[in-house]
Design a protein around this motif. Structure first.
Motif, PDB file in Angstrom:
ATOM      1  N   ALA A   1      -2.035   7.322  13.625  1.00 36.02           N
ATOM      2  CA  ALA A   1      -0.944   6.515  14.187  1.00 36.02           C
ATOM      3  C   ALA A   1      -0.473   7.130  15.501  1.00 36.02           C
ATOM      4  CB  ALA A   1       0.210   6.420  13.191  1.00 36.02           C
ATOM      5  N   LYS A   2      -0.350   8.453  15.513  1.00 35.47           N
ATOM      6  CA  LYS A   2       0.075   9.126  16.757  1.00 35.47           C
ATOM      7  C   LYS A   2      -0.903   8.865  17.886  1.00 35.47           C
ATOM      8  CE  LYS A   2       2.398  12.974  14.461  1.00 35.47           C
ATOM      9  NZ  LYS A   2       2.244  14.385  14.051  1.00 35.47           N
ATOM     10  N   SER A   3      -2.195   8.776  17.526  1.00 35.77           N
ATOM     11  CA  SER A   3      -3.200   8.573  18.568  1.00 35.77           C
ATOM     12  C   SER A   3      -3.293   7.100  18.967  1.00 35.77           C
ATOM     13  CB  SER A   3      -4.561   9.077  18.098  1.00 35.77           C
ATOM     14  OG  SER A   3      -5.128   8.144  17.198  1.00 35.77           O
ATOM     15  N   GLY A   4      -2.443   6.253  18.369  1.00 35.83           N
ATOM     16  CA  GLY A   4      -2.367   4.862  18.805  1.00 35.83           C
ATOM     17  C   GLY A   4      -3.176   3.868  17.992  1.00 35.83           C
ATOM     18  N   ASP A   5      -3.816   4.310  16.903  1.00 34.80           N
ATOM     19  CA  ASP A   5      -4.579   3.379  16.072  1.00 34.80           C
ATOM     20  C   ASP A   5      -3.647   2.336  15.452  1.00 34.80           C
ATOM     21  OD1 ASP A   5      -7.289   2.876  14.656  1.00 34.80           O
ATOM     22  OD2 ASP A   5      -5.871   2.952  12.988  1.00 34.80           O
ATOM     23  N   LYS A   6      -3.984   1.078  15.674  1.00 37.54           N
ATOM     24  CA  LYS A   6      -3.092  -0.010  15.247  1.00 37.54           C
ATOM     25  C   LYS A   6      -2.928  -0.100  13.739  1.00 37.54           C
ATOM     26  CE  LYS A   6      -3.366  -3.668  18.709  1.00 37.54           C
ATOM     27  NZ  LYS A   6      -3.955  -5.009  18.961  1.00 37.54           N
ATOM     28  N   VAL A   7      -4.063   0.002  13.031  1.00 34.81           N
ATOM     29  CA  VAL A   7      -4.031  -0.125  11.577  1.00 34.81           C
ATOM     30  C   VAL A   7      -3.208   1.012  10.973  1.00 34.81           C
ATOM     31  CG1 VAL A   7      -5.438  -0.064   9.485  1.00 34.81           C
ATOM     32  CG2 VAL A   7      -6.194  -1.398  11.462  1.00 34.81           C
TER      33      VAL A   7
END
Lengths: 325, 325
Positions: A215-221
Motif C-alpha cells: 500500500a505504501k508503494s502505491g499498489d491500488k489493491v
C-alpha cells in the motif's frame, strides 16, 4: 494497603504490586491464565504464582486489592464461570475481574476516559466513558470477527491474489509478494498452503506487513485492503462511542495498540480520517502497559483517585522492575 | 465404441457408460475419488470400480473413452500429479481429466456454451465458450474463497448477529433465529460455539436458509447479506465472460446449481439483475447431472457432435438406470 494489577494472557501472566501511592513493590511473571487455554485451576495457579512473586519483597501472602485483566473473558458466561469457581481462590481480599482490553485501555490512557483499539493478529476495541462504564466491541475471532486485524489483512491479501488470478480482481504486486513469501510458483497453490498444509492463523497474519508495504508503494489493491481494515477499526470506535454515550466527551482519546498500527501512517491516517468525519479525536500512544492499567484499576475500583503523584511514582518506580522483560 | 463419464466427488463416484449414439449401457457407483481425500491409489480404485460396474452389462473391462470430472482438481499441480501418476491406470483407452465444475456445466447445458455457478456449501463457477475453451473462477474454499456460498451466508449471519450485539450493526431477526438454531441464550455465546465447540464448515453453512428466509420476510440485514452473496456469485460470471471473451455469445446461458439457489427468487432475482446490467442472460435449470456431462464430454472430446439423437437417447435411457439413486 497493597494493590495488585494482573495482566493475564494466553501465553503468560504479569503481576505488579504497589502501595497506595503508586510505589511499586514488586513484579511477578508466570505461565498463561486464559482459562480456555489452561483450565480454571491452571489459571488460578498461574495468577497466584505471579501475585506471590510480586508480593515477595514485602513478605505478604495476600494483597488487599487485585484486579485481573484476563484474556479469554469473551462472554458473560466466561465471567460467571470465573467469578463462581475461581475468584475466591485468588490471593486478594478484594478481587476484580476485567476483560483484558479494559486494563490495556486504562494503562494506555492512565485511567482517563477513552477508547482502545487493539489490532494485532486479532482485533478488539474497548472503551470507558467519564462515568467509568466499560464496553467492548469486536474481538470475535478469526472466523466471525477480527476485522481490521493482521489476520484480516493477510487473508484479504490471499483473496486478492486469487481474485487477480481468476479474473475477479485487478492485478496487484501482492501476487508476486505473496508467492515469494509462501514459496509457491502459481497463485492457485495458495489452496494447497491453506487447506492441505493448513496455514495457521498466525501464518496468515504474518502476511500483513506485505499488504501495508505494498500500500505504501502505491499498489491500488493493497491500498484498498488497508483502507478497508482502517474503516473496520474505525467502526469499532464509532460503535463504542455511541454505546457509551461519549459524544459529549470530545476530543475522544483513542489509543492504538498492536502490530497493525505499527505500519504507521498508511493505516493510522485513513483510520483517523474515518473517525474525524464524526468526532474530534486524539490518537494517543499508550502510556502504560496493561498490567499497570490493571493496577490503576485496583485504585480506581477502591475509590482512590489516580492522582499525578500516583502516576509519577509509577513512572519512576516501574522501569526498575523490568516489567517489560 | 463405449464412452464413459465419471463424476468423482469427495463422498462418492458415479460412472455412466453409453454407446456412440447415447444409449446408456450401465451405471456404477463407488466411494470418493477426490485424491486429497483418499489418495491417488484410492481415487484410481474407486474410479475403476465405478467404471467396471457401468461396463458390466456388456462384459467389457476397458472403455474406449473415459472423461473424469474430479473434485479437488483445484490447481495446475493437481492436474500434473493426476496425469502423471494416475491416468495410465484408469480403465479407458483414452482418458480425459476435467475439473468437476466443467462436467457439471456440460451436463447442465447439454454441451452448449455457457456458465455454471455452483453455490452449495462452497461456491465455484465454470464457463465454456463457443470454441470449447474452459475456465473456472472461485472455489478457493471457505478461508479465502467460497463467496456467495451457503457457508458465506451462514458466516455472515453469525457476524451480523455479533455486530448487532456489539453495536456495529443494525438489529435483525437473525439474532433470535441464530440463537435458537444454535441453542444459545446470548449472541456472544457464538464465540463458544465457533471456537470451543468448533462448529464445522457444514454446520455454519446449514444456517444459510435462516438468512434467505429472513430476507424473504423483509429483514434488512438478512436482505443485504443475500444481495451481497448474489453480487459475489454474479462477479464469478462476469470474470468468466470476460476471460473467455463470451460477450459475443449473448444471450449467455447461466446454469444455477446448489442449495443456495434453491432459496429461489430471493437470491436469483438480484443475481440476475447484477448480470443484466451488463449482458443478456438466460438463467437455465440444469438439464443433465454432472456424470452425463462427463459422458457428453467424452463424445465432444472424441470429435463426436452431441446431436439431438444422442440427447434423446440419453433422456430416454438414463432414468432407467437410477443415476440419481
Amino acid at each position: 494497603m497493597v494493590f495488585v494489577g494482573v495482566d493475564g494472557g494466553a501465553t503468560k501472566t504479569l503481576a505488579v504490586s504497589a502501595d497506595a501511592r503508586g510505589n511499586i513493590i514488586g513484579v511477578g511473571e508466570s505461565g498463561p491464565s486464559n482459562y480456555h487455554v489452561v483450565g480454571l485451576d491452571g489459571a488460578v495457579r498461574n495468577i497466584n504464582d505471579s501475585v506471590k512473586q510480586s508480593l515477595a519483597p514485602v513478605k505478604m501472602e495476600v494483597a488487599d486489592v487485585v484486579t485481573l485483566g484476563l484474556a479469554g473473558m469473551d462472554t458473560r458466561h466466561d465471567f460467571e464461570v470465573f467469578e463462581r469457581e475461581a475468584v475466591n481462590r485468588i490471593l486478594g481480599r478484594k478481587v476484580f475481574v476485567r476483560h483484558d482490553a479494559e486494563i490495556a485501555l486504562v494503562g494506555a490512557t492512565r485511567g482517563e476516559p477513552g477508547v482502545i483499539v487493539i489490532a494485532g493478529t486479532g482485533s478488539v476495541a474497548g472503551a470507558r466513558n467519564r462515568r467509568g462504564e466499560y464496553a467492548r466491541c469486536g474481538g470475535w475471532g478469526y472466523v466471525v470477527g477480527d476485522e481490521g486485524s493482521a489476520y484480516f489483512l493477510g487473508r484479504e491479501a490471499l483473496r486478492a491474489v486469487l481474485w487477480a488470478y481468476d479474473g475477479r480482481g485487478e492485478q496487484t504486486v501482492l501476487t508476486e509478494k505473496v508467492m515469494e513469501a509462501l514459496g509457491i510458483s502459481s497463485p492457485d497453490e495458495i489452496v494447497r498452503k491453506v487447506y492441505v498444509e493448513k496455514m495457521s492463523v498466525h501464518e496468515i497474519a504474518r502476511l500483513a506487513p506485505l499488504v501495508t508495504e505494498a500500500a505504501k508503494s502505491g499498489d491500488k489493491v493493497a491500498s484498498s485492503i488497508v483502507r478497508e481494515a482502517a474503516r473496520h477499526l474505525a467502526l469499532h470506535v464509532i460503535a463504542l462511542v455511541k454505546k457509551l454515550g461519549m459524544e459529549g466527551e470530545q476530543p475522544i482519546k483513542v489509543a492504538t495498540v498492536g502490530g497493525v498500527f505499527r505500519a504507521g501512517e498508511v493505516i493510522i491516517k485513513p483510520f483517523k480520517s474515518f473517525l474525524e468525519k464524526r468526532y474530534s479525536v486524539e490518537i494517543v500512544e499508550p502510556e502504560f502497559p496493561p498490567a499497570i492499567g490493571a493496577l490503576l484499576l485496583s485504585y480506581m475500583l477502591s475509590g482512590i483517585e489516580v492522582s499525578e503523584e500516583i502516576v509519577e511514582n509509577i513512572r519512576r518506580s516501574y522501569p526498575k522492575h523490568r516489567l517489560y522483560a
